[in-house]
Design a protein around this motif. Structure first.
Motif, short mmCIF file in Angstrom:
data_model
loop_
_atom_site.label_atom_id
_atom_site.label_comp_id
_atom_site.label_asym_id
_atom_site.label_seq_id
_atom_site.Cartn_x
_atom_site.Cartn_y
_atom_site.Cartn_z
N HIS A 144 26.05 103.66 61.78
CA HIS A 144 25.23 104.78 62.07
C HIS A 144 24.55 105.35 61.09
CE1 HIS A 144 24.21 108.87 63.98
NE2 HIS A 144 23.41 107.99 64.75
N ARG A 282 17.30 106.73 69.09
CA ARG A 282 17.54 106.66 70.58
C ARG A 282 17.29 108.09 71.19
NH1 ARG A 282 21.29 104.64 73.84
NH2 ARG A 282 22.15 105.80 75.89
N SER A 287 18.97 112.33 79.15
CA SER A 287 20.02 112.43 80.03
C SER A 287 19.88 114.15 80.45
CB SER A 287 21.38 112.20 79.66
OG SER A 287 21.73 112.86 78.52
N ARG A 447 27.00 113.09 74.03
CA ARG A 447 27.24 111.78 74.31
C ARG A 447 26.30 110.81 74.07
NH1 ARG A 447 28.81 113.01 80.98
NH2 ARG A 447 30.37 114.53 80.61
N GLU A 448 25.08 111.37 73.96
CA GLU A 448 23.79 110.53 73.61
C GLU A 448 24.00 110.24 72.09
OE1 GLU A 448 21.85 109.04 75.26
OE2 GLU A 448 21.72 109.92 77.18
N GLU A 450 26.96 109.84 70.25
CA GLU A 450 28.15 108.90 70.43
C GLU A 450 27.32 107.54 70.67
OE1 GLU A 450 31.17 108.97 69.14
OE2 GLU A 450 30.43 111.01 68.39
N GLN A 451 26.64 107.49 71.75
CA GLN A 451 26.06 106.08 72.01
C GLN A 451 25.05 105.71 71.27
OE1 GLN A 451 26.97 104.41 75.03
NE2 GLN A 451 25.63 102.70 73.81
N GLU A 452 24.51 106.50 70.20
CA GLU A 452 23.69 106.23 69.31
C GLU A 452 24.38 105.23 68.28
OE1 GLU A 452 19.65 107.86 67.23
OE2 GLU A 452 21.35 108.61 66.73
N LYS A 453 25.79 105.78 68.14
CA LYS A 453 26.62 105.14 67.12
C LYS A 453 26.81 103.75 67.41
CE LYS A 453 28.56 109.45 65.55
NZ LYS A 453 29.77 110.23 65.73
N HIS A 454 26.89 103.44 68.79
CA HIS A 454 27.15 102.22 69.15
C HIS A 454 25.85 101.23 69.22
CE1 HIS A 454 31.45 102.85 70.49
NE2 HIS A 454 30.92 103.94 70.83
N ASP A 455 24.91 102.12 69.48
CA ASP A 455 23.60 101.35 69.32
C ASP A 455 23.18 100.84 68.13
OD1 ASP A 455 23.03 102.22 71.89
OD2 ASP A 455 21.62 103.85 71.49
#
Length: 479
Positions: A144, A282, A287, A447-448, A450-455
């Motif tokens: 990230h 992202r 959301s 949460r978005e 955190e998800q961007e890190k996985h993206d």
């Protein structure tokens, strides 16, 4: 049926169960071991009824399992998922196993790294499987950080112009030293880049007299158009002489364009590889219950505002005064596309009769011209309470001839007007952050993030897999 562990096989590549381990091999109950749950996420899910597993089961029935399964100390398969399924299909009750000291339950990340390493050189994998293998190699937080670094890297823009005649700027004389020192101090104390207009207001906010000329005690810097022009000239000379960085000063009103031409394909391919899949954003607002937009009255604050807009992934419109109809239409289209119920507009404009009317006019147009009923306009800055809160210096007095003067004066009881640049960039950004936080669901927003890190991990995996494939392909072409 289990083969003799001492026997060697030449069929390992074909059947996927032939290379002998150097560790001690023991026979265990097939029910005492279990597949790794994440194996299906990294590789294609194994179908026990597929033709491939059926052929493997027939081979095992004929020759046995030629390579033991590698299993963790707590019974989770590291390597051999296909052999495990083939053995079950063949009806084996026992399978040969080599145990590894690692425990799945103790360190899943280390376990997955070992799983990928053990499976790296086995059967031919699909591109998707190779990508998922690559993803296990990358830390989400580091990936990230790399993503943010790449997308925030300043892009060089070359400005083309026609040179006419010769003109050299005069050097800054020692008599201007106090102005130069104040300029450096203002840039050090504030978020950069700053516009000259923002710097001008910081000069006025100083609680000591700034002399335009050290040898002239009466040459005190003041809130006047000549002194503004004086500062513009000083900043330009300070930049060209290297006293302040070119990047510290913003001028959003003058754009430029550079065409990235190349002498040959090699430099083009190198640049494209370097920037491949970089700059991902992202949609951090996807959301959120409301659609949020920012309106900035003028280009001079656009850079300051946009730094926060980028952080929150919120669209920004620079109105340059009263916003044009196409710009308003674009806001409406983004809102309708979002499918959300409420349109929240965060407005940044001057504290003067026009600045107040710009906020009203924009919101009114969305409602009356475009039939958007659920518009929620919020004036973030500049507001009356900010004058005392930040001890701001007025720009001038409101013109009494203005058609909006009476309404402004009756509401606020003052003739003084203030430009939004009177705020320090950091103050404006803090006000904008507070406004955004107040209209958002912060749990959903986090949460978005955190998800961007996985993206970022997924993108980096694709990036590395594709670049590796391209590199190997070019090597084959050159042979």
């Amino acid at each position: 049926m289990v083969s003799d562990p001492a026997k060697k096989s030449t069929k390992s590549r074909k059947t996927g169960h032939g290379r002998k381990s150097e560790k001690s091999i023991i026979l265990v109950d097939i029910n005492s071991i279990r597949p790794c749950p994440e194996n299906d996420d990294i590789y294609a899910k194994i179908d026990p009824d597929s033709p491939e597993i059926q052929r493997l089961a027939e081979d095992i029935n004929r020759r046995g399992i030629l390579e033991p399964l590698r299993v963790s100390a707590d019974g989770v398969i590291i390597s051999g998922h296909r052999r495990y399924n083939g053995a079950r299909k063949a009806g084996l009750s026992q399978v040969p196993v080599v145990y590894d000291e690692i425990r799945y339950e103790d360190n899943i990340d280390a376990f997955l790294e070992l799983l990928v390493a053990c499976n790296m050189d086995q059967r031919e994998k699909t591109f998707e499987e190779k990508v998922r293998e690559e993803a296990t190699r990358h830390n989400p937080y580091q990936a990230h950080l790399t993503l943010l670094k790449e997308r925030n890297k300043p892009r060089e823009i070359a400005e083309s112009f026609k040179i006419e005649g010769v003109k050299s700027r005069s050097r800054i004389s020692p008599a201007k030293q106090q102005m130069v020192d104040t300029l450096i101090q203002v840039l050090e104390e504030n978020v950069k880049p700053m516009t000259v207009r923002q710097i001008f207001y910081q000069f006025l906010s100083k609680r000591y007299p700034i002399l335009k000329h050290l040898n002239k005690p009466d040459s005190i810097f003041s809130n006047s158009n000549p002194d503004y022009k004086n500062l513009v000239d000083l900043v330009a000379r300070a930049r060209t002489q290297g006293i302040v960085s070119m990047w510290d000063i913003a001028d959003e009103t003058r754009g430029s364009m550079e065409w990235n031409a190349h002498d040959n394909t090699r430099t083009f391919i190198w640049r494209e590889n370097r920037e491949f899949l970089c700059g991902y954003f992202r949609d951090l607002q996807q959301s959120q219950p409301h659609h949020i937009e920012i309106l900035a009255e003028k280009n001079t604050i656009y850079s300051t505002v946009n730094q926060i807009a980028q952080e929150y992934c919120v669209p920004t419109t620079s109105g340059r005064g009263y916003c044009s109809l196409p710009a308003r239409h674009a806001v409406v289209q983004r809102y309708l596309k979002s499918g959300k119920d409420k349109l929240v507009i965060l407005i940044v404009s001057d504290f003067d009769p026009d600045g107040e009317e710009i906020a009203q006019s924009f919101a009114r147009s969305l409602r009356d011209d475009f039939n958007i009923e659920n518009v929620h306009p919020i004036k973030v800055a500049l507001k009356y309470e900010h004058i005392e809160q930040f001890d701001l210096v007025p720009n001038m007095e409101a013109k009494k001839t203005s058609s909006r003067y009476k309404k402004f004066y009756e509401r606020y009881g003052t003739n003084d007007v203030f430009e939004v640049e009177a705020l320090r960039p950091k103050q404006l950004q803090d006000l904008l952050k507070a406004a955004l936080d107040s209209v958002m669901d912060l749990d959903l927003f986090n949460r978005e993030i955190e998800q961007e890190k996985h993206d970022a991990v997924e993108i980096e995996a694709y990036r590395q897999a594709v670049l590796k494939y391209i590199g190997n392909y070019r090597k084959e072409e050159s042979n």
